[in-house]
Design a protein around this motif. Sequence first.
Motif, PDB file in Angstrom:
ATOM      1  N   UNK A  76       7.830   6.625   1.068  1.00 19.94           N
ATOM      2  CA  UNK A  76       8.949   6.837  -0.076  1.00 19.94           C
ATOM      3  C   UNK A  76       8.724   5.873  -1.302  1.00 19.94           C
ATOM      4  N   UNK A  77       8.809   6.717  -2.461  1.00 22.17           N
ATOM      5  CA  UNK A  77       8.745   5.797  -3.846  1.00 22.17           C
ATOM      6  C   UNK A  77       9.595   4.779  -3.677  1.00 22.17           C
ATOM      7  N   UNK A 133       0.841  10.161  -6.907  1.00 21.77           N
ATOM      8  CA  UNK A 133      -0.247  10.934  -6.036  1.00 21.77           C
ATOM      9  C   UNK A 133      -1.214  10.162  -5.329  1.00 21.77           C
ATOM     10  N   UNK A 134      -2.028   9.365  -6.078  1.00 18.74           N
ATOM     11  CA  UNK A 134      -2.782   8.656  -5.437  1.00 18.74           C
ATOM     12  C   UNK A 134      -2.302   7.534  -4.472  1.00 18.74           C
ATOM     13  N   UNK A 135      -0.944   7.169  -4.953  1.00 15.11           N
ATOM     14  CA  UNK A 135      -0.304   5.890  -4.057  1.00 15.11           C
ATOM     15  C   UNK A 135       0.332   6.792  -2.808  1.00 15.11           C
ATOM     16  N   UNK A 153       2.520  -0.652  -0.797  1.00 11.34           N
ATOM     17  CA  UNK A 153       2.068  -1.215  -2.335  1.00 11.34           C
ATOM     18  C   UNK A 153       3.107  -1.390  -3.485  1.00 11.34           C
ATOM     19  N   UNK A 154       2.982  -1.475  -4.627  1.00  8.89           N
ATOM     20  CA  UNK A 154       4.017  -1.779  -5.583  1.00  8.89           C
ATOM     21  C   UNK A 154       4.816  -0.461  -5.978  1.00  8.89           C
ATOM     22  N   UNK A 155       4.286   0.852  -5.489  1.00  8.60           N
ATOM     23  CA  UNK A 155       4.922   1.920  -5.915  1.00  8.60           C
ATOM     24  C   UNK A 155       5.615   2.677  -4.648  1.00  8.60           C
ATOM     25  N   UNK A 156       5.203   2.598  -3.627  1.00  7.28           N
ATOM     26  CA  UNK A 156       5.489   3.113  -2.382  1.00  7.28           C
ATOM     27  C   UNK A 156       5.895   2.323  -1.151  1.00  7.28           C
ATOM     28  N   UNK A 175      -2.980   7.669  -0.567  1.00  8.16           N
ATOM     29  CA  UNK A 175      -3.373   6.318  -0.081  1.00  8.16           C
ATOM     30  C   UNK A 175      -2.651   5.871   1.233  1.00  8.16           C
ATOM     31  N   UNK A 176      -1.212   5.894   0.991  1.00  7.01           N
ATOM     32  CA  UNK A 176      -0.481   5.336   2.076  1.00  7.01           C
ATOM     33  C   UNK A 176      -0.303   6.266   3.326  1.00  7.01           C
ATOM     34  N   UNK A 177      -0.372   7.659   2.813  1.00 12.08           N
ATOM     35  CA  UNK A 177      -0.676   8.529   4.221  1.00 12.08           C
ATOM     36  C   UNK A 177      -1.821   8.367   4.991  1.00 12.08           C
ATOM     37  N   UNK A 178      -3.020   8.329   4.350  1.00 12.56           N
ATOM     38  CA  UNK A 178      -4.328   7.898   4.980  1.00 12.56           C
ATOM     39  C   UNK A 178      -4.166   6.587   5.665  1.00 12.56           C
TER      40      UNK A 178
END
Length: 118
Positions: A24-25, A40-42, A2-5, A45-48
């Motif tokens: 990675x951010x 944290x949410x990013x 996504x835009x952050x990670x 979400x990426x981990x899931x």
Amino acid sequence: MDANVFALVPTHHYAGIKGNCLVVPRRHYENVWDIPDNLGNDFFRATRRLADAMRHAFGCEGISTRQHNGPAGNQDVWHYHLHVFPRYASDDLYAGPKAPYTNEERIEWAAALRAALS
């Protein structure tokens, strides 16, 4: 992701367990004390999403994550990142040696995850 990670297949795997990734951010944060709460949410979400992709692409039975902070915490890369590992029964992840991927292997594992993410 996504835009952050973003996620990538790193240069090494552990205990012969391939398909591991780093989340990675996109901006620089040295460690957990520096990263802003709103990311944290990013990361979750990426981990899931990676966990689901690993289960589908690799047939793994579980997922482990780990993250290191500061010299005493075994941090050796000074940019925050979260390890995500596909896991299998009796895989001995934490006792196994660190070994390099070939570039071709990294491309192959990343392609399998990319296909499972879509």
